[in-house]
Design a protein around this motif. Sequence first.
Motif, PDB file in Angstrom:
ATOM      1  N   ARG A  59      46.692  45.590  49.841  1.00  0.00           N
ATOM      2  CA  ARG A  59      45.673  45.443  50.892  1.00  0.00           C
ATOM      3  C   ARG A  59      44.289  45.172  50.325  1.00  0.00           C
ATOM      4  NH1 ARG A  59      44.156  49.445  53.808  1.00  0.00           N
ATOM      5  NH2 ARG A  59      44.897  51.154  52.497  1.00  0.00           N
ATOM      6  N   PHE A  60      44.148  45.275  49.015  1.00  0.00           N
ATOM      7  CA  PHE A  60      42.844  45.117  48.383  1.00  0.00           C
ATOM      8  C   PHE A  60      42.785  43.810  47.575  1.00  0.00           C
ATOM      9  CE2 PHE A  60      41.206  49.367  49.208  1.00  0.00           C
ATOM     10  CZ  PHE A  60      42.354  50.102  49.425  1.00  0.00           C
ATOM     11  N   SER A  61      41.650  43.127  47.672  1.00  0.00           N
ATOM     12  CA  SER A  61      41.403  41.934  46.869  1.00  0.00           C
ATOM     13  C   SER A  61      39.993  42.020  46.322  1.00  0.00           C
ATOM     14  CB  SER A  61      41.524  40.663  47.723  1.00  0.00           C
ATOM     15  OG  SER A  61      42.783  40.560  48.324  1.00  0.00           O
ATOM     16  N   SER A  62      39.792  41.440  45.154  1.00  0.00           N
ATOM     17  CA  SER A  62      38.443  41.427  44.589  1.00  0.00           C
ATOM     18  C   SER A  62      38.157  40.035  44.059  1.00  0.00           C
ATOM     19  CB  SER A  62      38.295  42.471  43.486  1.00  0.00           C
ATOM     20  OG  SER A  62      39.253  42.275  42.476  1.00  0.00           O
ATOM     21  N   PHE A  63      36.924  39.608  44.270  1.00  0.00           N
ATOM     22  CA  PHE A  63      36.484  38.263  43.898  1.00  0.00           C
ATOM     23  C   PHE A  63      35.324  38.371  42.933  1.00  0.00           C
ATOM     24  CE2 PHE A  63      35.565  33.829  44.324  1.00  0.00           C
ATOM     25  CZ  PHE A  63      34.179  33.731  44.281  1.00  0.00           C
ATOM     26  N   LEU A  64      35.263  37.422  42.014  1.00  0.00           N
ATOM     27  CA  LEU A  64      34.170  37.389  41.043  1.00  0.00           C
ATOM     28  C   LEU A  64      33.630  35.975  40.869  1.00  0.00           C
ATOM     29  CD1 LEU A  64      32.470  38.769  38.768  1.00  0.00           C
ATOM     30  CD2 LEU A  64      34.311  38.099  37.199  1.00  0.00           C
ATOM     31  N   SER A  65      32.296  35.871  40.840  1.00  0.00           N
ATOM     32  CA  SER A  65      31.608  34.648  40.427  1.00  0.00           C
ATOM     33  C   SER A  65      30.613  35.045  39.344  1.00  0.00           C
ATOM     34  CB  SER A  65      30.871  34.003  41.599  1.00  0.00           C
ATOM     35  OG  SER A  65      30.023  32.955  41.126  1.00  0.00           O
ATOM     36  N   ARG A  66      30.941  34.738  38.109  1.00  0.00           N
ATOM     37  CA  ARG A  66      30.068  35.126  36.989  1.00  0.00           C
ATOM     38  C   ARG A  66      28.748  34.374  37.015  1.00  0.00           C
ATOM     39  NH1 ARG A  66      34.022  34.002  32.187  1.00  0.00           N
ATOM     40  NH2 ARG A  66      34.560  32.349  33.678  1.00  0.00           N
ATOM     41  N   SER A  67      28.774  33.115  37.413  1.00  0.00           N
ATOM     42  CA  SER A  67      27.535  32.324  37.424  1.00  0.00           C
ATOM     43  C   SER A  67      26.543  32.856  38.439  1.00  0.00           C
ATOM     44  CB  SER A  67      27.847  30.851  37.701  1.00  0.00           C
ATOM     45  OG  SER A  67      28.424  30.702  38.985  1.00  0.00           O
ATOM     46  N   LYS A  68      27.049  33.445  39.513  1.00  0.00           N
ATOM     47  CA  LYS A  68      26.176  33.993  40.564  1.00  0.00           C
ATOM     48  C   LYS A  68      25.945  35.483  40.386  1.00  0.00           C
ATOM     49  CE  LYS A  68      27.468  30.569  44.059  1.00  0.00           C
ATOM     50  NZ  LYS A  68      28.045  30.331  45.416  1.00  0.00           N
ATOM     51  N   GLY A  69      26.620  36.104  39.453  1.00  0.00           N
ATOM     52  CA  GLY A  69      26.483  37.555  39.299  1.00  0.00           C
ATOM     53  C   GLY A  69      26.894  38.269  40.565  1.00  0.00           C
ATOM     54  N   TYR A  70      28.044  37.890  41.098  1.00  0.00           N
ATOM     55  CA  TYR A  70      28.447  38.336  42.438  1.00  0.00           C
ATOM     56  C   TYR A  70      29.923  38.676  42.475  1.00  0.00           C
ATOM     57  CZ  TYR A  70      29.831  37.730  47.349  1.00  0.00           C
ATOM     58  OH  TYR A  70      30.367  37.896  48.593  1.00  0.00           O
ATOM     59  N   SER A  71      30.232  39.751  43.175  1.00  0.00           N
ATOM     60  CA  SER A  71      31.612  40.148  43.404  1.00  0.00           C
ATOM     61  C   SER A  71      31.728  40.717  44.804  1.00  0.00           C
ATOM     62  CB  SER A  71      32.038  41.210  42.380  1.00  0.00           C
ATOM     63  OG  SER A  71      33.325  41.722  42.665  1.00  0.00           O
TER      64      SER A  71
END
Lengths: 111, 114
Positions: A59-71
Amino acid sequence: GQNIDQPTEMTATEGAIVQINCTYQTSGFNGLFWYQQHAGEAPTFLSYNVLDGLEEKGRFSSFLSRSKGYSYLLLKELQMKDSASYLCAVRGIAGGFKTIFGAGTRLFVKA
Amino acid sequence: NAGVTQTPKFRVLKTGQSMTLLCAQDMNHEYMYWYRQDPGMGLRLIHYSVGEGTTAKGEVPDGYNVSRLKKQNFLLGLESAAPSQTSVYFCATLGLGVSNQPQHFGDGTRLSIL
Protein backbone atom coordinates in the motif's frame (compact mmCIF):
# COMPACT_ATOMS: atom_id res chain seq x y z
CA GLY A 1 23.46 23.71 5.00
CA GLN A 2 21.42 20.62 5.48
CA ASN A 3 17.67 20.83 5.78
CA ILE A 4 14.63 18.63 5.36
CA ASP A 5 11.11 20.04 5.08
CA GLN A 6 7.84 18.19 5.32
CA PRO A 7 4.34 19.28 6.34
CA THR A 8 3.59 19.25 10.04
CA GLU A 9 0.17 17.61 9.91
CA MET A 10 -2.21 16.05 7.42
CA THR A 11 -5.70 14.59 7.72
CA ALA A 12 -7.23 12.02 5.40
CA THR A 13 -10.21 9.70 5.30
CA GLU A 14 -10.15 5.95 5.73
CA GLY A 15 -9.90 4.23 2.36
CA ALA A 16 -8.49 7.29 0.60
CA ILE A 17 -5.01 8.04 -0.78
CA VAL A 18 -2.64 10.54 0.79
CA GLN A 19 0.67 11.93 -0.43
CA ILE A 20 3.25 13.25 2.03
CA ASN A 21 5.90 15.48 0.46
CA CYS A 22 9.49 15.99 1.51
CA THR A 23 12.06 18.44 0.18
CA TYR A 24 15.69 18.32 1.19
CA GLN A 25 18.99 20.12 0.88
CA THR A 26 22.04 18.13 1.88
CA SER A 27 25.76 18.32 1.26
CA GLY A 28 25.93 14.70 0.14
CA PHE A 29 23.32 12.13 -0.83
CA ASN A 30 23.37 8.40 -0.20
CA GLY A 31 19.69 7.58 -0.17
CA LEU A 32 16.38 8.76 1.21
CA PHE A 33 14.39 6.82 3.77
CA TRP A 34 10.80 6.98 4.99
CA TYR A 35 9.97 5.78 8.48
CA GLN A 36 6.66 5.38 10.29
CA GLN A 37 6.50 6.25 13.96
CA HIS A 38 3.49 5.61 16.17
CA ALA A 39 3.18 7.70 19.31
CA GLY A 40 5.48 6.47 22.04
CA GLU A 41 7.26 4.01 19.79
CA ALA A 42 10.47 3.79 17.79
CA PRO A 43 10.59 4.60 14.07
CA THR A 44 10.06 1.65 11.76
CA PHE A 45 11.39 1.47 8.22
CA LEU A 46 8.98 1.90 5.30
CA SER A 47 10.98 2.59 2.15
CA TYR A 48 14.31 3.52 0.59
CA ASN A 49 15.10 5.42 -2.60
CA VAL A 50 18.54 6.15 -4.00
CA LEU A 51 17.73 6.43 -7.72
CA ASP A 52 15.09 8.63 -9.32
CA GLY A 53 11.69 7.07 -9.68
CA LEU A 54 8.99 5.22 -7.85
CA GLU A 55 9.42 2.33 -5.44
CA GLU A 56 6.26 0.40 -4.63
CA LYS A 57 5.75 -1.83 -1.63
CA GLY A 58 2.18 -2.93 -1.03
CA ARG A 59 0.00 0.00 0.00
CA PHE A 60 3.03 2.27 0.27
CA SER A 61 5.02 3.88 -2.55
CA SER A 62 7.86 6.35 -2.44
CA PHE A 63 9.15 8.63 -5.18
CA LEU A 64 12.45 10.42 -5.53
CA SER A 65 13.75 13.22 -7.75
CA ARG A 66 17.38 13.92 -6.88
CA SER A 67 17.65 16.92 -9.21
CA LYS A 68 14.73 18.60 -7.43
CA GLY A 69 15.65 17.44 -3.94
CA TYR A 70 12.14 16.06 -3.63
CA SER A 71 10.45 12.91 -2.44
CA TYR A 72 6.96 11.83 -1.56
CA LEU A 73 5.38 8.92 0.28
CA LEU A 74 2.09 7.70 -1.10
CA LEU A 75 -0.25 5.73 1.13
CA LYS A 76 -3.18 3.98 -0.53
CA GLU A 77 -6.33 2.43 0.93
CA LEU A 78 -5.78 4.25 4.19
CA GLN A 79 -6.54 2.40 7.40
CA MET A 80 -7.06 3.78 10.88
CA LYS A 81 -3.80 2.13 11.95
CA ASP A 82 -1.93 4.37 9.48
CA SER A 83 -2.46 7.27 11.88
CA ALA A 84 1.14 8.00 12.84
CA SER A 85 4.07 10.31 12.16
CA TYR A 86 6.00 9.80 8.94
CA LEU A 87 9.65 10.77 8.95
CA CYS A 88 11.65 11.65 5.87
CA ALA A 89 15.40 11.06 6.31
CA VAL A 90 18.43 11.55 4.09
CA ARG A 91 21.66 9.60 4.50
CA GLY A 92 24.93 11.32 3.77
CA ILE A 93 28.13 10.06 2.19
CA ALA A 94 30.53 11.17 4.88
CA GLY A 95 31.99 8.76 7.40
CA GLY A 96 29.47 7.06 9.60
CA PHE A 97 26.59 7.18 7.08
CA LYS A 98 25.03 9.93 9.14
CA THR A 99 21.33 10.43 8.56
CA ILE A 100 19.41 13.71 8.81
CA PHE A 101 15.75 13.46 9.80
CA GLY A 102 12.88 15.77 9.02
CA ALA A 103 10.56 16.83 11.84
CA GLY A 104 7.94 14.37 10.66
CA THR A 105 4.39 14.64 9.34
CA ARG A 106 1.60 13.65 11.70
CA LEU A 107 -1.11 11.89 9.72
CA PHE A 108 -4.61 11.62 11.14
CA VAL A 109 -6.88 9.08 9.48
CA LYS A 110 -10.57 9.67 10.16
CA ALA A 111 -13.49 7.33 9.61
CA ASN B 1 12.71 -4.05 18.41
CA ALA B 2 14.70 -7.23 18.11
CA GLY B 3 18.44 -6.76 18.30
CA VAL B 4 18.72 -3.29 19.89
CA THR B 5 17.99 -2.97 23.59
CA GLN B 6 17.98 0.29 25.50
CA THR B 7 18.06 0.57 29.27
CA PRO B 8 16.47 2.11 31.18
CA LYS B 9 13.13 2.74 29.44
CA PHE B 10 12.15 5.59 31.74
CA ARG B 11 14.03 7.78 34.17
CA VAL B 12 13.43 10.92 36.17
CA LEU B 13 16.44 12.91 37.30
CA LYS B 14 17.03 16.05 39.27
CA THR B 15 19.06 18.87 37.78
CA GLY B 16 22.74 18.25 38.29
CA GLN B 17 22.50 14.48 38.65
CA SER B 18 24.41 12.18 36.35
CA MET B 19 23.37 9.01 34.60
CA THR B 20 24.30 6.62 31.80
CA LEU B 21 22.02 5.24 29.13
CA LEU B 22 22.97 1.86 27.72
CA CYS B 23 22.43 0.62 24.18
CA ALA B 24 23.18 -3.03 23.52
CA GLN B 25 22.99 -4.79 20.14
CA ASP B 26 23.37 -8.40 19.12
CA MET B 27 23.52 -7.89 15.33
CA ASN B 28 27.28 -7.37 15.11
CA HIS B 29 26.72 -3.95 13.54
CA GLU B 30 29.68 -1.61 13.17
CA TYR B 31 27.85 1.70 13.38
CA MET B 32 25.91 2.92 16.38
CA TYR B 33 24.12 6.22 16.94
CA TRP B 34 22.46 8.17 19.73
CA TYR B 35 19.59 10.51 18.84
CA ARG B 36 17.26 12.69 20.85
CA GLN B 37 13.71 13.45 19.77
CA ASP B 38 11.81 16.46 21.02
CA PRO B 39 8.22 17.50 20.21
CA GLY B 40 7.96 19.14 16.80
CA MET B 41 11.50 18.23 15.89
CA GLY B 42 13.04 15.33 14.09
CA LEU B 43 15.60 12.99 15.50
CA ARG B 44 18.82 14.88 16.12
CA LEU B 45 22.14 13.09 16.20
CA ILE B 46 24.05 13.47 19.46
CA HIS B 47 27.08 11.20 18.98
CA TYR B 48 27.89 8.21 16.87
CA SER B 49 30.48 5.46 16.53
CA VAL B 50 31.89 3.77 13.45
CA GLY B 51 33.40 0.89 15.38
CA GLU B 52 34.67 -0.39 18.69
CA GLY B 53 36.81 2.19 20.44
CA THR B 54 35.68 5.08 18.22
CA THR B 55 33.26 7.93 18.84
CA ALA B 56 32.40 11.14 17.01
CA LYS B 57 30.22 14.19 17.58
CA GLY B 58 26.89 14.65 15.90
CA GLU B 59 24.87 17.84 15.55
CA VAL B 60 23.95 18.31 19.26
CA PRO B 61 26.79 16.83 21.36
CA ASP B 62 27.05 19.43 24.12
CA GLY B 63 26.32 18.09 27.60
CA TYR B 64 26.76 14.46 26.57
CA ASN B 65 29.62 11.99 26.46
CA VAL B 66 29.77 8.52 24.91
CA SER B 67 31.90 5.42 25.00
CA ARG B 68 32.16 2.29 22.83
CA LEU B 69 34.49 0.01 24.73
CA LYS B 70 32.81 -3.10 23.33
CA LYS B 71 31.39 -3.46 19.85
CA GLN B 72 27.97 -4.45 21.12
CA ASN B 73 27.53 -1.59 23.61
CA PHE B 74 27.23 2.17 23.13
CA LEU B 75 26.87 4.24 26.30
CA LEU B 76 25.50 7.78 26.50
CA GLY B 77 26.38 9.75 29.60
CA LEU B 78 24.95 12.92 31.10
CA GLU B 79 27.47 14.29 33.58
CA SER B 80 25.28 17.06 34.99
CA ALA B 81 21.70 16.79 33.80
CA ALA B 82 19.81 19.94 32.79
CA PRO B 83 16.07 20.41 32.14
CA SER B 84 16.91 21.07 28.46
CA GLN B 85 17.98 17.45 28.23
CA THR B 86 14.47 16.22 28.91
CA SER B 87 13.75 14.20 25.80
CA VAL B 88 13.26 10.77 24.30
CA TYR B 89 16.57 9.16 23.43
CA PHE B 90 16.88 6.58 20.69
CA CYS B 91 19.81 4.35 19.89
CA ALA B 92 20.23 3.01 16.36
CA THR B 93 22.62 0.63 14.63
CA LEU B 94 23.74 0.02 11.06
CA GLY B 95 25.73 -2.79 9.49
CA LEU B 96 28.98 -2.19 7.63
CA GLY B 97 28.85 -1.75 3.86
CA VAL B 98 25.09 -1.79 3.58
CA SER B 99 24.23 1.79 2.66
CA ASN B 100 20.82 0.80 1.35
CA GLN B 101 19.79 -0.76 4.64
CA PRO B 102 17.83 1.18 7.27
CA GLN B 103 19.02 1.83 10.75
CA HIS B 104 17.68 -0.44 13.46
CA PHE B 105 16.22 1.47 16.40
CA GLY B 106 15.85 0.61 20.05
CA ASP B 107 12.56 1.28 21.82
CA GLY B 108 13.80 4.54 23.31
CA THR B 109 14.51 5.95 26.76
CA ARG B 110 12.19 8.61 28.12
CA LEU B 111 14.18 10.95 30.32
CA SER B 112 12.77 13.77 32.43
CA ILE B 113 15.00 16.28 34.20
CA LEU B 114 13.33 18.21 37.00
